[in-house]
Each structure stands twice: as C-alpha cells, then as structure tokens.
Design a protein around this motif. Structure first.
Motif, short mmCIF file in Angstrom:
data_model
loop_
_atom_site.label_atom_id
_atom_site.label_comp_id
_atom_site.label_asym_id
_atom_site.label_seq_id
_atom_site.Cartn_x
_atom_site.Cartn_y
_atom_site.Cartn_z
N GLN A 5 9.23 -15.54 -9.40
CA GLN A 5 9.82 -14.76 -10.49
C GLN A 5 9.07 -13.44 -10.60
OE1 GLN A 5 10.21 -16.73 -14.26
NE2 GLN A 5 10.55 -14.82 -15.34
N ALA A 6 9.81 -12.35 -10.68
CA ALA A 6 9.21 -11.03 -10.89
C ALA A 6 8.76 -10.93 -12.33
CB ALA A 6 10.21 -9.93 -10.56
N THR A 7 7.51 -10.52 -12.52
CA THR A 7 6.96 -10.42 -13.87
C THR A 7 6.37 -9.05 -14.16
OG1 THR A 7 4.83 -11.31 -13.15
CG2 THR A 7 6.45 -12.89 -14.01
N THR A 8 6.38 -8.16 -13.16
CA THR A 8 5.81 -6.83 -13.36
C THR A 8 6.79 -5.75 -12.90
OG1 THR A 8 4.77 -6.63 -11.17
CG2 THR A 8 3.48 -7.74 -12.92
N VAL A 9 6.64 -4.59 -13.49
CA VAL A 9 7.45 -3.44 -13.09
C VAL A 9 7.19 -3.12 -11.62
CG1 VAL A 9 7.78 -0.95 -13.43
CG2 VAL A 9 7.66 -2.49 -15.41
N ASP A 20 21.37 -1.49 -5.26
CA ASP A 20 22.47 -0.58 -4.93
C ASP A 20 22.05 0.88 -4.99
OD1 ASP A 20 24.26 -2.71 -4.59
OD2 ASP A 20 24.78 -2.71 -6.72
N GLY A 21 21.06 1.18 -5.82
CA GLY A 21 20.61 2.55 -5.99
C GLY A 21 19.14 2.57 -6.33
N PRO A 22 18.61 3.74 -6.61
CA PRO A 22 17.18 3.83 -6.92
C PRO A 22 16.83 3.13 -8.23
CG PRO A 22 18.25 6.00 -7.10
CD PRO A 22 19.28 5.03 -6.61
N ALA A 23 15.66 2.50 -8.22
CA ALA A 23 15.17 1.83 -9.43
C ALA A 23 14.48 2.86 -10.33
CB ALA A 23 14.18 0.73 -9.05
N ARG A 24 14.56 2.62 -11.61
CA ARG A 24 13.85 3.47 -12.58
C ARG A 24 12.81 2.62 -13.29
NH1 ARG A 24 17.98 6.96 -16.15
NH2 ARG A 24 16.38 6.33 -17.63
N GLU A 25 11.63 3.16 -13.42
CA GLU A 25 10.54 2.44 -14.04
C GLU A 25 10.88 2.01 -15.47
OE1 GLU A 25 5.78 3.04 -14.91
OE2 GLU A 25 6.75 4.23 -13.34
N ASP A 26 11.52 2.89 -16.25
CA ASP A 26 11.85 2.54 -17.63
C ASP A 26 12.90 1.42 -17.69
OD1 ASP A 26 13.67 4.50 -16.60
OD2 ASP A 26 14.24 5.12 -18.63
N TRP A 27 13.85 1.43 -16.77
CA TRP A 27 14.85 0.35 -16.75
C TRP A 27 14.22 -0.96 -16.29
CZ3 TRP A 27 19.51 3.22 -14.09
CH2 TRP A 27 20.07 4.12 -15.00
N ALA A 28 13.30 -0.88 -15.34
CA ALA A 28 12.60 -2.09 -14.88
C ALA A 28 11.81 -2.71 -16.04
CB ALA A 28 11.69 -1.77 -13.71
N HIS A 37 16.53 -12.39 -19.31
CA HIS A 37 16.70 -11.73 -18.02
C HIS A 37 15.71 -12.31 -17.02
CE1 HIS A 37 19.12 -9.00 -20.29
NE2 HIS A 37 19.36 -8.25 -19.23
N LEU A 38 16.17 -12.50 -15.81
CA LEU A 38 15.37 -13.18 -14.80
C LEU A 38 15.64 -12.56 -13.44
CD1 LEU A 38 13.69 -15.72 -13.87
CD2 LEU A 38 15.89 -16.90 -13.72
N MET A 39 14.58 -12.27 -12.69
CA MET A 39 14.74 -11.88 -11.30
C MET A 39 13.78 -12.70 -10.46
SD MET A 39 14.63 -8.28 -9.20
CE MET A 39 16.00 -7.63 -10.13
N LEU A 40 14.35 -13.32 -9.43
CA LEU A 40 13.58 -14.07 -8.45
C LEU A 40 13.60 -13.28 -7.15
CD1 LEU A 40 15.03 -17.64 -9.12
CD2 LEU A 40 12.97 -16.61 -10.11
#
Length: 140
Positions: A5-9, A20-28, A37-40
């Motif tokens: 599980q992702a737990t850090t920006v 699909d596109g560039p990640a933004r630190e504030d959105w992360a 919300h969960l990301m593996l």
C-alpha cells in the motif's frame, strides 16, 4: 514482486510513469489524506513500480461499504505476467479485510485486456451500463 500500500507522496510520485498524465504533489497528498482512498503498488525485485491499482471505499445506507476499483495500470514492458491480476486480487482482499460487502469496477466493454484481467481475478459480468460524466476545470 511485492505489492504494498502506498502511504507517502513520494511513493505516489515515483509511480507517475503508470498514470495517464503527470502526477501533482498536492493531489497525491490529498489522495492519501482522503478516507477510503487506497493505492496498491506492485514492486519488482529491483524496486521498480511495475503496476498499481487504486480503489475507493464507498458507503451507502442500504449497501454498507463497497470497494470501487478506480484504476489499474501495469507498465507496458511488464504486461502479460500476471501483475494486473495480482493487483486486482490484492485490492479485493483488502476490500474483504475492510468489511466491504463487495467490489466493482467500471470497464469499457471493448477493453478485452481489462475484461480478461478482472474475470481471471474472479469478477462476474453484472450487465451493461452507461457511464455519464461531468468535466470541470483541473483545479476544481
């Protein structure tokens, strides 16, 4: 391969090549702070983020909690190795562990690779539906 599980920006930004596109630190940061919300992320032995699955736990008075598989992506050079299936199974297992009553995924009916992946992970077709949407500005 290890799924975590992702737990850090930093972890979310390091997987940007899968999005699909560039990640933004504030959105992360906002993603990580949002309840449900969960990301593996699937990491190869060398630490390379080979794929991810994201889910959103949703609540409703007559359905309890359900997990929506929001997005699945595997690095193009690492496809057809079971990573997508493993990520899907890991998300479903996490949904069960969280007490969800079920899980579901919207998928384009002509996306044969996605359909095969989800079916191989135990998903059943619940019939067709139309998905309608509204698009707002990027900062809304």
């Amino acid at each position: 391969m290890e799924i975590r599980q992702a737990t850090t920006v930093a972890e979310l930004l390091a997987a940007e090549h899968l999005y699909d596109g560039p990640a933004r630190e504030d959105w992360a940061a906002r993603f990580l702070a949002a309840a449900g919300h969960l990301m593996l992320i699937a990491y190869e032995e060398d630490g390379f983020p080979a794929g991810f699955v994201s889910g959103i736990e949703m609540l409703h008075p007559d359905k309890g909690a359900e997990m929506c598989l929001y997005e699945l992506s595997v690095d193009e050079s690492r496809r057809r190795r079971g990573i997508g299936r493993a990520l899907t199974e890991a998300l479903v297992a996490e949904a069960r562990a969280r007490g969800c009553q079920g899980a579901w995924v919207p998928v384009d009916t002509d996306n044969e690779a996605a359909l095969a992946t989800y079916r191989s992970a135990g998903a059943a077709d619940e019939g067709g539906f139309a998905m309608l949407g509204w698009t707002f500005g990027g900062d809304d």
